[in-house]
Design an enzyme around this catalytic site. Structure first.
Site, mmCIF file in Angstrom:
data_model
loop_
_atom_site.group_PDB
_atom_site.id
_atom_site.type_symbol
_atom_site.label_atom_id
_atom_site.label_comp_id
_atom_site.label_asym_id
_atom_site.label_seq_id
_atom_site.Cartn_x
_atom_site.Cartn_y
_atom_site.Cartn_z
ATOM 1 N N LYS A 86 55.319 103.507 -2.655
ATOM 2 C CA LYS A 86 54.638 104.409 -1.673
ATOM 3 C C LYS A 86 54.613 105.562 -1.481
ATOM 4 O O LYS A 86 55.938 105.650 -1.061
ATOM 5 C CB LYS A 86 53.877 103.516 -0.437
ATOM 6 C CG LYS A 86 53.616 103.939 0.420
ATOM 7 C CD LYS A 86 52.649 102.841 1.724
ATOM 8 C CE LYS A 86 51.822 102.420 2.071
ATOM 9 N NZ LYS A 86 51.942 102.008 3.488
HETATM 10 C C1 E4P Z 1 49.442 101.039 5.235
HETATM 11 O O1 E4P Z 1 49.486 101.323 4.652
HETATM 12 C C2 E4P Z 1 49.208 102.258 6.404
HETATM 13 O O2 E4P Z 1 51.170 102.819 6.696
HETATM 14 C C3 E4P Z 1 49.307 101.578 7.924
HETATM 15 O O3 E4P Z 1 47.990 101.072 7.712
HETATM 16 C C4 E4P Z 1 49.423 103.037 8.788
HETATM 17 O O4 E4P Z 1 48.546 102.385 9.818
HETATM 18 P P1 E4P Z 1 48.309 102.862 11.166
HETATM 19 O O5 E4P Z 1 47.396 104.386 11.169
HETATM 20 O O6 E4P Z 1 47.908 102.463 12.194
HETATM 21 O O7 E4P Z 1 49.579 103.153 11.401
#
Ligand code: E4P
Length: 226
Positions: A86
């Site tokens: 990621k």
């Molecule tokens: C997933 O890929 C993201 O990092 C995550 O959904 C972020 O979520 P948040 O905005 O609730 O922290």
């Protein structure tokens, strides 16, 4: 639409996987810190998640320079065959994504908010793009509208062989905070929604289902006593 779970919690992953509908896992540094994770334990923890998930597991880099992102990405990819690296949607992230994709390492470009960011992410070879819905809502914008624009823009083109050969880029609706977000993500055609465990539960449970089940059980009780 496929469902990923957005967590680093092994119990949640195990439980959600047992429901039979889970296609992958996404994590980020915040989610890992939330379960009390340590730096030393990080690779082992990702390995455990990969063993619980039959699908892709996104593990996020923390470096911001392309050289650091590439080095971290290579290390993460060694942990298990289903690791997806990621990477943030930045200039350095794009450059690193191209390098990792050219090595056959799948990348999920995260912190993506706009159509140009998403198109550039796909063009740099990302296997997944993660538009953040909830964080747009947090700043009084319409996160689902932005997700919809990104899905439409990506679907205008054929991305075969732009990234990892033979694979198409997929849009992951991320930063999902509610059942309504999940509904809307499916309606605008997101390929995947990555959903926190609490929201995933709420996606299944409905008071009318629960009440209906109680009524059926009570009536069946009458049948057995008749
Ligand atoms: C997933 O890929 C993201 O990092 C995550 O959904 C972020 O979520 P948040 O905005 O609730 O922290």
């Amino acid at each position: 639409m496929k469902f990923f779970i957005d967590t680093a919690d092994l119990t949640e992953i195990k439980e959600a996987a047992s429901w039979g509908a889970l296609a992958g896992v996404t994590t980020n540094p915040t989610l890992y810190s939330r379960i009390g994770g340590t730096l030393a334990n990080f690779p082992a923890h990702i390995e455990k998640i990969c063993a619980l998930s039959t699908g892709p597991v996104s593990a996020e880099v923390v470096g911001e320079l392309r050289s650091d992102i590439i080095a971290e990405g290579r290390e993460l990819a060694k942990i298990a065959p289903n690791v997806v690296v990621k990477v943030p949607t930045t200039i350095e992230g794009l450059a690193a994504t191209r390098a990792l994709a050219d090595e056959g390492i799948p990348v999920n470009m995260t912190l993506c908010f706009t159509v140009p960011q998403a198109i550039l992410a796909a063009r740099s070879g990302a296997r997944y793009i993660s538009p953040f819905v909830g964080r747009f809502d947090d700043i009084s914008e319409d996160g689902i509208e932005q997700l919809s624009l990104i899905v439409n823009a990506i679907n205008n083109y054929d991305w075969t062989n732009v990234g990892v050969p033979g694979e198409q880029v997929e849009v992951i609706a991320a930063s999902i905070r509610s059942v309504q977000h999940v509904t809307q993500a499916a309606l605008v055609g997101a390929d995947i929604a990555t959903v926190p465990f609490s929201v995933l539960r709420k996606c299944v449970e409905h008071p009318l289902t629960t009440n209906g089940l109680s009524a059926f059980a009570a009536d069946w009780e009458k049948v057995t006593k008749a």
